[in-house]
Design a protein around this motif. Sequence first.
Motif, mmCIF file in Angstrom:
data_model
loop_
_atom_site.group_PDB
_atom_site.id
_atom_site.type_symbol
_atom_site.label_atom_id
_atom_site.label_comp_id
_atom_site.label_asym_id
_atom_site.label_seq_id
_atom_site.Cartn_x
_atom_site.Cartn_y
_atom_site.Cartn_z
ATOM 1 N N ASP A 8 40.373 49.596 46.372
ATOM 2 C CA ASP A 8 41.238 48.820 46.002
ATOM 3 C C ASP A 8 41.399 47.798 47.497
ATOM 4 O OD1 ASP A 8 43.624 47.532 45.557
ATOM 5 O OD2 ASP A 8 44.958 49.214 46.159
ATOM 6 N N THR A 10 42.951 44.631 46.614
ATOM 7 C CA THR A 10 43.994 43.514 47.234
ATOM 8 C C THR A 10 45.370 44.303 48.721
ATOM 9 O OG1 THR A 10 45.565 46.285 45.787
ATOM 10 C CG2 THR A 10 44.941 43.623 44.789
ATOM 11 N N GLU A 13 41.761 43.568 51.114
ATOM 12 C CA GLU A 13 41.560 42.935 52.301
ATOM 13 C C GLU A 13 42.847 42.540 53.118
ATOM 14 O OE1 GLU A 13 40.513 40.351 48.384
ATOM 15 O OE2 GLU A 13 38.049 41.652 48.635
ATOM 16 N N ASP A 14 43.781 42.295 52.079
ATOM 17 C CA ASP A 14 45.197 41.538 53.548
ATOM 18 C C ASP A 14 45.355 42.109 54.508
ATOM 19 O OD1 ASP A 14 45.930 40.029 51.466
ATOM 20 O OD2 ASP A 14 47.901 41.427 50.425
ATOM 21 N N GLN A 128 45.260 28.318 51.049
ATOM 22 C CA GLN A 128 44.027 29.281 49.778
ATOM 23 C C GLN A 128 42.542 29.689 50.440
ATOM 24 O OE1 GLN A 128 44.623 25.813 47.243
ATOM 25 N NE2 GLN A 128 46.300 27.827 45.889
ATOM 26 N N LYS A 131 42.745 33.237 51.754
ATOM 27 C CA LYS A 131 42.197 34.705 50.810
ATOM 28 C C LYS A 131 41.155 34.356 50.635
ATOM 29 C CE LYS A 131 46.661 34.974 50.053
ATOM 30 N NZ LYS A 131 46.929 37.041 49.768
ATOM 31 N N LEU A 545 43.098 31.846 42.616
ATOM 32 C CA LEU A 545 43.337 33.105 43.110
ATOM 33 C C LEU A 545 43.838 34.052 42.850
ATOM 34 C CD1 LEU A 545 46.195 30.535 45.952
ATOM 35 C CD2 LEU A 545 43.874 31.388 46.755
ATOM 36 N N GLU A 546 43.979 33.660 40.992
ATOM 37 C CA GLU A 546 44.220 34.652 40.162
ATOM 38 C C GLU A 546 43.185 35.781 40.165
ATOM 39 O OE1 GLU A 546 46.214 37.143 37.185
ATOM 40 O OE2 GLU A 546 46.505 35.877 39.150
ATOM 41 N N ILE A 548 40.595 36.058 42.404
ATOM 42 C CA ILE A 548 40.799 36.782 43.601
ATOM 43 C C ILE A 548 41.341 37.796 43.576
ATOM 44 C CG2 ILE A 548 41.459 36.788 46.555
ATOM 45 C CD1 ILE A 548 40.394 33.802 46.306
ATOM 46 N N ARG A 549 43.063 37.602 43.018
ATOM 47 C CA ARG A 549 43.855 39.248 42.749
ATOM 48 C C ARG A 549 43.835 39.793 41.694
ATOM 49 N NH1 ARG A 549 47.818 40.248 40.101
ATOM 50 N NH2 ARG A 549 46.896 39.730 38.187
ATOM 51 N N VAL A 550 42.821 39.570 41.135
ATOM 52 C CA VAL A 550 42.649 40.589 40.128
ATOM 53 C C VAL A 550 40.957 41.405 40.484
ATOM 54 C CG1 VAL A 550 41.885 40.698 37.951
ATOM 55 C CG2 VAL A 550 43.644 39.644 38.091
ATOM 56 N N GLY A 552 39.397 40.623 43.542
ATOM 57 C CA GLY A 552 39.272 40.842 45.270
ATOM 58 C C GLY A 552 38.474 39.759 45.568
#
Length: 880
Positions: A8, A10, A13-14, A128, A131, A545-546, A548-550, A552
């Motif tokens: 996962d 998400t 990475e954070d 940004q 991310k 960014l979307e 990356i969000r979806v 990675g």
Amino acid sequence: MELAPKYDPTIVEDKWYSFWMNNNFFHSEPDGREPYTIVIPPPNVTGVLHMGHMLNNTIQDILVRRARMQGKNAEWLPGTDHASIATEAKVVAKLREQGIDKSSISREEFMKHAWEWKEKHGGIILEQLKKLGASCDWDRTRFTMDEALYNSVITVFIDLFNKGLIYRGVRMVNWDPKALTALSDEEVIYKEINSKLFYVRYRVEGSADEWLTIATTRPETILGDTAICVHPEDDRYRTLNGKKILVPLINRAIPVIYDEYVEREFGTGALKVTPAHDINDYNLGIKYNLPVIDIFNADGTMSEAAQLFIGEDRFVVRKKITEALRENGHIVKIEEYTNKVGYSERTDEVIEPRISKQWFMQMKEMAKPALELVENDTIRFHPAKYKNMYRHWMENVTDWCISRQLWWGQQIPAYYLLDGTFIVAKSKEEALSAARQKFPGTKFELNDLVQDEDVLDTWFSSWLWPISVFDGIRFPENPDISYYYPTNALITASDIIFFWVARMIMAGWEYRKQIPFQDVYFTGMVRDKLGRKMSKSLGNSPEPLELIRVNGADAVRVGMLLCSPAGNDLLFDENLIEQGRNFSNKIWNALRLIKCWEVNESLPQSETNKIAIRWFNAILSETISNLEGQFEKYRLSEALMTIYKLIWDDFCSWYLEIVKPAYQQPIDQITFESTITLLEKLICILHPFMPFITEEVWHHIRQRKYDDTIMFQLMPVAVHREPELIAKFAFAAEVITQIRSVRKEKNIPFKDAVQLFIKKNYHEKPDKTLDCVISKLCNIKELSYVDEKKTNSLSFIIRNTEFFIPITQNIDLEAEIAKIEEELNYTLGFLRSVDAKLSNEKFVNGAPDKVVTAERKKKSDAEERIHVLEEQIKGLKGQD
């Protein structure tokens, strides 16, 4: 840590970016190690992340992370550019929303609003980038309007002025009527547009029926005409010598002049001359001492000098004056016409040539050493084709208009006295002191000095970027500039090769007598899969960014880079990101497989596992050597694919299949530890490309201290050089693939062990190194070398070695033989067609060599296939 069943990004990475930041792993200070420095191409402070930024900064991050793992002291310095035109437009728009007009407030008040806007919006793009995984030294973040950088720009301006390289003069410049500022030649983008060519007739003064027709794409400029020019050898216009021509609608009498500049073939061969609004007309005006009538205001509306249509927009006037000319009998005809028109690079407004008093910088002398440094590869371009573009510009360089009619930026340090005399100095106080020295006996006060209203071109700060970010202008010997400069690589787009790359080289040589960087890697433009430039207006640009969000950040980085060779445009397809995501899952599943193995410390290591480890170490070393060459040539897309294949094919598909224990069986300690070590090396090699998943795997694969990051692990080196073993394994892999194919085709279950006989080649001693691997991966119960062919067998040939698998179950021999004979007959027919072509002398002698060679290869392949098929039939029939 417990392994999750699925990877996962998400969560991962954070977690790891915070870990890196909290431990200050990205920060660098000068020490005894070899430095590796990259300065970020500073994005506009107004900007937000787009696909081009994603590609550019991914490449920078790869290079920096790899340098850290080579033991170098890596410094990736981030920052933003104040972007005079774009930022001022944003601030003016914001003030307008508040009911405030820029002209109604002071410069100081405006700058206060500008700084407030910058503090609120200016850091968005840098946040940004985090991310994406960008490992910038955020503690060193710079802004081109920071005090140190601002003062550096002022220092350089004064220095170049004192050297006679900066001057102030009245020249024709590119004018942006929207931004209300001058532009340099490089800030003008020429677009080919569908236009119209207007044929307009002018009456000859004193004549009722004598006319002169000209052709123009800009009828609105007729009101500024001060001459008509024709070629001195054009017989059509010899009778006009000494006569005057009347400007339509306003009847101003203008002379006819003769100059070889005119192209007799264009239009009518007669050229209207408007010195205020065309650079070539301006030069003619100087040559023939023509009046200059500026018919445009700064905002592109008609001035009082135009006499007609005063205050109306230039393009509205184009339509109106066309009708007026038609009504008064001046329009002869109008043709469709395609021409190139200059647009402002910042505002996309059609530029106007305009005579204006501006500040300029002489470029020709500074360009000479900057050209030589690239020509002799002291600075290397990747790809090298951009040297031609660079050379053309540098050999034809013009003086740089460096002043801008704006408030946001570095204000030009020139102070004017009441009589227009100016003093260039760092401050008003220094200017006053210099004025008193220059004019002794004159009593000047501070109020007698007024600073120039203009600011410097944004690129005038950017060209100092590699030096000024380390404060090397103000303090040339400070520890940072002495250690980190020159930088190693610049990653940028080719469209600013003149704006920025060339000028940084000039500045580096002028102020350090050093190159600013060793290598320049030019990225291509990110386009969609149809080849269109990505833009919001087309709706074909995904939100970074979307993505990356979806998917990675790792997956996005891989997807972008796999299709991004240096200097060529990237045809972006979101399916490539899925490939990156699948790669992450493949790595994760490999980790889970290894970690689920039960280890038996007393279990001896098998010969199969020994040879597998030897082989993989050899292929790993070969890959590392290949990667060195690919990085040296900045073939980063190739480098990633090399690693991708090493992990996906060689490690996951081959190595793990060889060494993994049977179901619910343990693995020996040596093989397990070796496998763990190999995986560690693989993720170290991969880390620069996919930093997040590699950090996660690094912490799962062994028990580690919390702050033991993969970032500072030394990059594996090539030590196990066994090319012969690699070649043997490649042969064994072909054998294994063929046996598996035969099993599948003949429906021989894998659980059924089979025999394999290999016919000896008496010219060579049989090599049995990888027989154990073949036996394990193909479930061979007996592998033997024989002198004769085996009958009643399924056979195949690989590289002149024959293999036989005895038939041990019911197979319809007649059907099998018929099937092979059908293929044999087809191949024989194909061979006859190729032979016919090659027996034709006309074809052999006339066709290109590569075509003839290809046909001969087809013949050889067909003959080899025929031999294999014939041997298979013999084996099935039980014949020798």
